[in-house]
Design a protein around this motif. Structure first.
Motif, PDB file in Angstrom:
ATOM      1  N   LEU A 135     -63.863  61.886  55.584  1.00  0.00           N
ATOM      2  CA  LEU A 135     -63.856  61.953  54.123  1.00  0.00           C
ATOM      3  C   LEU A 135     -64.101  63.387  53.675  1.00  0.00           C
ATOM      4  O   LEU A 135     -63.489  63.873  52.722  1.00  0.00           O
ATOM      5  CB  LEU A 135     -64.925  61.025  53.549  1.00  0.00           C
ATOM      6  CG  LEU A 135     -64.663  59.517  53.665  1.00  0.00           C
ATOM      7  CD1 LEU A 135     -65.887  58.742  53.232  1.00  0.00           C
ATOM      8  CD2 LEU A 135     -63.443  59.111  52.843  1.00  0.00           C
ATOM      9  N   ALA A 136     -64.986  64.075  54.383  1.00  0.00           N
ATOM     10  CA  ALA A 136     -65.274  65.473  54.050  1.00  0.00           C
ATOM     11  C   ALA A 136     -64.096  66.379  54.384  1.00  0.00           C
ATOM     12  O   ALA A 136     -63.923  67.435  53.765  1.00  0.00           O
ATOM     13  CB  ALA A 136     -66.517  65.940  54.806  1.00  0.00           C
ATOM     14  N   ARG A 137     -63.272  65.973  55.321  1.00  0.00           N
ATOM     15  CA  ARG A 137     -62.101  66.773  55.690  1.00  0.00           C
ATOM     16  C   ARG A 137     -60.909  66.525  54.770  1.00  0.00           C
ATOM     17  O   ARG A 137     -59.893  67.209  54.875  1.00  0.00           O
ATOM     18  CB  ARG A 137     -61.698  66.495  57.136  1.00  0.00           C
ATOM     19  CG  ARG A 137     -62.670  67.082  58.158  1.00  0.00           C
ATOM     20  CD  ARG A 137     -62.226  66.781  59.575  1.00  0.00           C
ATOM     21  NE  ARG A 137     -63.186  67.251  60.555  1.00  0.00           N
ATOM     22  CZ  ARG A 137     -63.045  68.368  61.270  1.00  0.00           C
ATOM     23  NH1 ARG A 137     -61.980  69.127  61.099  1.00  0.00           N
ATOM     24  NH2 ARG A 137     -63.959  68.710  62.157  1.00  0.00           N
ATOM     25  N   GLY A 146     -63.661  71.802  53.846  1.00  0.00           N
ATOM     26  CA  GLY A 146     -63.988  72.856  52.904  1.00  0.00           C
ATOM     27  C   GLY A 146     -65.131  72.456  51.995  1.00  0.00           C
ATOM     28  O   GLY A 146     -65.535  71.289  51.951  1.00  0.00           O
ATOM     29  N   LEU A 147     -65.656  73.407  51.258  1.00  0.00           N
ATOM     30  CA  LEU A 147     -66.789  73.147  50.366  1.00  0.00           C
ATOM     31  C   LEU A 147     -66.421  72.145  49.287  1.00  0.00           C
ATOM     32  O   LEU A 147     -67.184  71.219  48.980  1.00  0.00           O
ATOM     33  CB  LEU A 147     -67.264  74.457  49.739  1.00  0.00           C
ATOM     34  CG  LEU A 147     -68.458  74.345  48.780  1.00  0.00           C
ATOM     35  CD1 LEU A 147     -69.662  73.751  49.507  1.00  0.00           C
ATOM     36  CD2 LEU A 147     -68.788  75.718  48.195  1.00  0.00           C
ATOM     37  N   SER A 199     -66.506  64.336  48.688  1.00  0.00           N
ATOM     38  CA  SER A 199     -66.785  63.228  49.604  1.00  0.00           C
ATOM     39  C   SER A 199     -68.183  62.636  49.419  1.00  0.00           C
ATOM     40  O   SER A 199     -68.461  61.540  49.899  1.00  0.00           O
ATOM     41  CB  SER A 199     -66.625  63.695  51.055  1.00  0.00           C
ATOM     42  OG  SER A 199     -67.645  64.614  51.417  1.00  0.00           O
ATOM     43  N   VAL A 200     -69.064  63.366  48.722  1.00  0.00           N
ATOM     44  CA  VAL A 200     -70.437  62.882  48.542  1.00  0.00           C
ATOM     45  C   VAL A 200     -70.458  61.521  47.852  1.00  0.00           C
ATOM     46  O   VAL A 200     -71.264  60.643  48.179  1.00  0.00           O
ATOM     47  CB  VAL A 200     -71.267  63.910  47.735  1.00  0.00           C
ATOM     48  CG1 VAL A 200     -72.624  63.326  47.353  1.00  0.00           C
ATOM     49  CG2 VAL A 200     -71.451  65.180  48.548  1.00  0.00           C
ATOM     50  N   GLY A 201     -69.555  61.330  46.916  1.00  0.00           N
ATOM     51  CA  GLY A 201     -69.523  60.072  46.184  1.00  0.00           C
ATOM     52  C   GLY A 201     -68.732  58.972  46.865  1.00  0.00           C
ATOM     53  O   GLY A 201     -68.628  57.867  46.329  1.00  0.00           O
ATOM     54  N   LYS A 202     -68.171  59.251  48.032  1.00  0.00           N
ATOM     55  CA  LYS A 202     -67.378  58.258  48.744  1.00  0.00           C
ATOM     56  C   LYS A 202     -68.204  57.601  49.842  1.00  0.00           C
ATOM     57  O   LYS A 202     -69.031  58.234  50.478  1.00  0.00           O
ATOM     58  CB  LYS A 202     -66.135  58.908  49.361  1.00  0.00           C
ATOM     59  CG  LYS A 202     -65.197  59.546  48.356  1.00  0.00           C
ATOM     60  CD  LYS A 202     -64.022  60.201  49.052  1.00  0.00           C
ATOM     61  CE  LYS A 202     -63.092  60.868  48.059  1.00  0.00           C
ATOM     62  NZ  LYS A 202     -61.963  61.557  48.734  1.00  0.00           N
TER      63      LYS A 202
END
Length: 284
Positions: free
Chosen positions: A98-100, A212-213, A219-222
């Motif tokens: 998710l972060a990617r 990336g930043l 992704s924090v909310g996922k």
């Protein structure tokens, strides 16, 4: 696919779009991924010769990285969903995806699914895909680092009634279809891919981007969504060891020093020496 220059298909009643939908910029792409052991040395087997996955650290399977990056490049204004069947301990691997840049992460996790062979795994993934709905393309790695069978992509495609292309090294969108390069033993072949279809990628086909930043903030909310056998309407007899067509009867670890003898770098001379040894033992 052997014997032709087009691949793809659609079985009546399957929840997939017609071929024309795949050329939209708002494509719905699904990537099948697997969390594999991070270090071979920490792998342990339980009593039924299955990997004790709740006791190990995980990483994303190498070939799946290429499939995920291909999906990111083809996404356009659409979405990329990642799907896996795994133990709860693999959740962090999906969270990292998710972060990617993945838009959605779904994990099928249920103790009833432990010990599944490739047939049972594919059946569960196919059931999850049907529940999740429409996808223009299903992408995945051609094989996993811990199993090396390469069977799941074709089995998922067969379960869904879709065409399947294996060993892809590239996939691009054209005006009316997708164009794919497939690696064969004899060389490479270019295929026109009609959607929906399953495409499995070779390792290193596309280097997976780093998170990336901005992607990390989004992704924090996922959250990683969890599905169980009950959610998919699967009976226990269809899952895990009970639903498997194969069973591991014995596992052995090869020891160092088993391969002994002189080394030969010349293929012709080496083949002659091997043949001579076989003849000496009376096998020819």
């Amino acid at each position: 696919m052997p014997g032709g220059d087009r691949a793809g298909g659609q079985e009546a009643g399957r929840p997939f779009r017609s071929a024309g939908w795949g050329m939209r910029m708002k494509r719905k792409l699904l990537v099948l991924v697997k969390a594999v052991p991070l270090e071979a040395g920490e792998v342990a087997m339980n009593s039924d010769f299955c990997i004790a996955r709740d006791r190990i650290s995980h990483q994303l399977n190498l070939a799946d990285m290429a499939a995920l990056e291909a999906a990111f490049r083809l996404r356009g204004e659409g979405t990329v969903t990642v799907l896996t069947m795994a133990a709860e301990s693999a959740r962090d691997v999906l969270a990292e995806l998710l972060a990617r840049g993945a838009d959605r992460a779904v994990m099928v996790s249920d103790s009833q699914m432990a010990g599944a062979d490739t047939y049972a795994t594919a059946a569960v993934l196919a059931a999850a895909i049907r529940k999740m709905g429409f996808f223009d393309l299903i992408l995945c790695g051609r094989r996993t680092m811990d199993g090396e069978t390469g069977q799941v992509p074709g089995e998922v495609a067969a379960a869904l009634g879709l065409g399947c292309i294996t060993n892809a090294s590239s996939l691009e969108a054209e005006s009316e279809h997708f164009s794919c390069t497939r690696i064969l033993e004899q060389g490479i072949v270019r295929l026109a891919v009609q959607v929906p279809a399953v495409v499995s990628f070779c390792e290193y086909a596309y280097p997976l981007r780093l998170p990336g930043l901005r992607a990390r903030k989004v992704s924090v909310g996922k959250k990683v969504e969890i599905l169980t056998a009950a959610d998919l309407g699967l009976e226990p007899c269809k899952c895990g060891l009970s639903g498997s067509r194969t069973k591991v009867m014995r596992v052995a670890q090869l020891e160092k020093g088993l391969r002994k003898g002189p080394k030969e770098t010349n293929v012709t001379i080496g083949a002659e020496k091997i043949l001579s040894m076989i003849r000496e033992k009376g096998h020819v």
